[in-house]
Scaffold this motif. Sequence first.
Motif, PDB file in Angstrom:
ATOM      1  N   ASP A  77     -39.076 -60.590  63.281  1.00  0.00           N
ATOM      2  CA  ASP A  77     -38.090 -61.523  62.734  1.00  0.00           C
ATOM      3  C   ASP A  77     -36.996 -61.733  63.763  1.00  0.00           C
ATOM      4  OD1 ASP A  77     -39.010 -61.850  60.003  1.00  0.00           O
ATOM      5  OD2 ASP A  77     -38.309 -59.814  59.589  1.00  0.00           O
ATOM      6  N   ARG A  81     -40.119 -66.193  62.588  1.00  0.00           N
ATOM      7  CA  ARG A  81     -41.087 -65.084  62.569  1.00  0.00           C
ATOM      8  C   ARG A  81     -42.095 -65.326  63.678  1.00  0.00           C
ATOM      9  NH1 ARG A  81     -38.238 -63.658  58.398  1.00  0.00           N
ATOM     10  NH2 ARG A  81     -37.751 -65.416  57.050  1.00  0.00           N
ATOM     11  N   HIS A 102     -30.281 -67.737  52.717  1.00  0.00           N
ATOM     12  CA  HIS A 102     -29.045 -67.307  53.376  1.00  0.00           C
ATOM     13  C   HIS A 102     -28.664 -68.311  54.450  1.00  0.00           C
ATOM     14  CE1 HIS A 102     -32.247 -65.635  55.872  1.00  0.00           C
ATOM     15  NE2 HIS A 102     -32.608 -64.846  54.868  1.00  0.00           N
ATOM     16  N   GLN A 113     -40.921 -56.502  60.645  1.00  0.00           N
ATOM     17  CA  GLN A 113     -41.119 -56.483  59.195  1.00  0.00           C
ATOM     18  C   GLN A 113     -42.578 -56.176  58.892  1.00  0.00           C
ATOM     19  OE1 GLN A 113     -40.469 -59.310  55.215  1.00  0.00           O
ATOM     20  NE2 GLN A 113     -39.400 -59.801  57.091  1.00  0.00           N
ATOM     21  N   HIS A 158     -42.168 -64.002  50.917  1.00  0.00           N
ATOM     22  CA  HIS A 158     -43.411 -63.692  51.620  1.00  0.00           C
ATOM     23  C   HIS A 158     -44.337 -62.926  50.674  1.00  0.00           C
ATOM     24  CE1 HIS A 158     -40.616 -64.374  54.887  1.00  0.00           C
ATOM     25  NE2 HIS A 158     -40.014 -63.218  54.698  1.00  0.00           N
ATOM     26  N   ASN A 177     -36.144 -57.930  64.614  1.00  0.00           N
ATOM     27  CA  ASN A 177     -36.539 -56.915  63.638  1.00  0.00           C
ATOM     28  C   ASN A 177     -38.042 -56.939  63.448  1.00  0.00           C
ATOM     29  OD1 ASN A 177     -33.750 -56.993  63.236  1.00  0.00           O
ATOM     30  ND2 ASN A 177     -33.888 -58.093  61.306  1.00  0.00           N
ATOM     31  N   ARG A 189     -36.674 -56.700  51.917  1.00  0.00           N
ATOM     32  CA  ARG A 189     -37.541 -56.815  53.082  1.00  0.00           C
ATOM     33  C   ARG A 189     -37.692 -55.419  53.673  1.00  0.00           C
ATOM     34  NH1 ARG A 189     -37.554 -61.080  50.791  1.00  0.00           N
ATOM     35  NH2 ARG A 189     -37.295 -63.165  51.675  1.00  0.00           N
ATOM     36  N   VAL A 224     -37.896 -53.761  56.734  1.00  0.00           N
ATOM     37  CA  VAL A 224     -37.582 -54.226  58.087  1.00  0.00           C
ATOM     38  C   VAL A 224     -36.932 -53.118  58.905  1.00  0.00           C
ATOM     39  CG1 VAL A 224     -35.950 -55.717  59.326  1.00  0.00           C
ATOM     40  CG2 VAL A 224     -37.381 -56.689  57.516  1.00  0.00           C
ATOM     41  N   HIS A 235     -35.281 -65.516  48.457  1.00  0.00           N
ATOM     42  CA  HIS A 235     -33.835 -65.607  48.626  1.00  0.00           C
ATOM     43  C   HIS A 235     -33.529 -66.684  49.664  1.00  0.00           C
ATOM     44  CE1 HIS A 235     -33.824 -62.247  51.995  1.00  0.00           C
ATOM     45  NE2 HIS A 235     -34.294 -63.396  52.441  1.00  0.00           N
ATOM     46  N   HIS A 259     -36.912 -68.702  50.671  1.00  0.00           N
ATOM     47  CA  HIS A 259     -38.132 -68.181  51.297  1.00  0.00           C
ATOM     48  C   HIS A 259     -38.537 -66.852  50.700  1.00  0.00           C
ATOM     49  CE1 HIS A 259     -34.685 -66.759  53.649  1.00  0.00           C
ATOM     50  NE2 HIS A 259     -35.392 -65.699  53.979  1.00  0.00           N
TER      51      HIS A 259
HETATM   52  O1  GTQ Z   1     -37.792 -62.048  55.840  1.00  0.00           O
HETATM   53  O2  GTQ Z   1     -36.232 -63.068  54.797  1.00  0.00           O
HETATM   54  O3  GTQ Z   1     -35.669 -59.198  59.208  1.00  0.00           O
HETATM   55  O4  GTQ Z   1     -33.773 -62.153  55.065  1.00  0.00           O
HETATM   56  C1  GTQ Z   1     -33.855 -59.871  57.885  1.00  0.00           C
HETATM   57  C2  GTQ Z   1     -33.390 -60.632  56.820  1.00  0.00           C
HETATM   58  C3  GTQ Z   1     -36.055 -60.684  57.431  1.00  0.00           C
HETATM   59  C4  GTQ Z   1     -36.592 -62.246  55.614  1.00  0.00           C
HETATM   60  C5  GTQ Z   1     -35.192 -59.919  58.172  1.00  0.00           C
HETATM   61  C6  GTQ Z   1     -34.256 -61.420  56.069  1.00  0.00           C
HETATM   62  C7  GTQ Z   1     -35.603 -61.443  56.383  1.00  0.00           C
END
Ligand code: GTQ
Length: 360
Positions: A157, A110, A104, A91, A145, A89, A66, A68, A102, A143
């Motif tokens: 984010d 968003r 988590h 992005q 993008h 964050n 990402r 970010v 990925h 997810h």
């Molecule tokens: O878009 O999946 O700002 O996994 C930090 C970790 C975004 C994301 C972030 C992430 C993502």
Amino acid sequence: MTSGDGSLTEELDLFYEEVRRHNSSPLWLQERQTVKTVPFLWRYDDFRPLLMRATELVPVGRQAERRVLVFANPGLEGKQSATSTLLANLQIIMPGEVAPSHRHTASALRLIVEGSGAYTAVQGEKSYMDPGDFVTTPNWTWHDHGHEGQGPMVWLDGLDVPMVMTFEAQFQEQYSEDKQPITKANDASMRLFGAGTLRPTWIHHDSVHSPLINYKFAHVYDVLTTLAKETDGSPFDAITLEYTNPLTGGPALATIGCFAQLLKPGQHTKAHRHTGGTIYHVIEGKGYSVIAGKRFDWGRKDTFVVPSWAWHEHVAEVESVLFVYNDWPVLQPLGLFREEPYTERDGHQEVTETFVAGPA
Ligand code: GTQ
Ligand code: FE2
């Protein structure tokens, strides 16, 4: 007491030393915690050029999954987070890029800041995103993008990473391919659950999170402005709507409370304070907030932090819509939520300082 001969101090020092060697520390010596979220503001005008430079310097892929930039609250030394429990964050994704799939245990949201034509795919469902849209990525959902349109696409984010880290419950997995297979019609969840008051009975959704992926801004703005014709809302929070899980009426994400707040032109809320560090993002508008006696001027796309238990009030110079998120869903059931109105000076703090935004 045997003061004067120094033997007690000597014995105490020896005792403390011995306690330390036992990997322990006397509670009565511990100082008050000094690492604490401070009120802060990040201007979008400062960050957009940085994001654009990042697009030239850092390709998105398995190297950098990402692209970010993390807002790091200066009060939280080394923690690299906006508040002690939440991340904020920015992005950026460019046309043709794919941020690989990925999942988590941290949950994410968003809030779209700029651009269109990019989608997010969550558990087999794609949703194209537009400015102001609120998009959920519940924990442990695959997810990715991708950007199929023109021009840069930027979003904020919000993640509960610091909270999950506190519990040492961090897990992350990469999908075997960059894009997960799409198994549902685009925005299927919107048609199934978007009505809110009508529940599809044949769907079994066993998650603590909302089944809705995208809460479109057009709808949110319509509800806000319709209500604004009839009410000013709360004296402290103006017209604030919570993004809910349509199946429970509870928060859209189990760990993050998310809200949209409308301030009418000239509206000045009364100050209050409550637990729960809160992140504000200006979707539209211009105004300022007084946070712990300090004035923070804000405009479109800026992001700012109101720490837990800090007095705050908002003033809109023009109609303003704020996206707001905090850790209330975790605080509240634990009995840690408390709130207090500011009763002096007709509910308005004295401004003693003005925040100067920009790089150090
Ligand atoms: O878009 O999946 O700002 O996994 C930090 C970790 C975004 C994301 C972030 C992430 C993502
Ligand atoms: Fe992610």
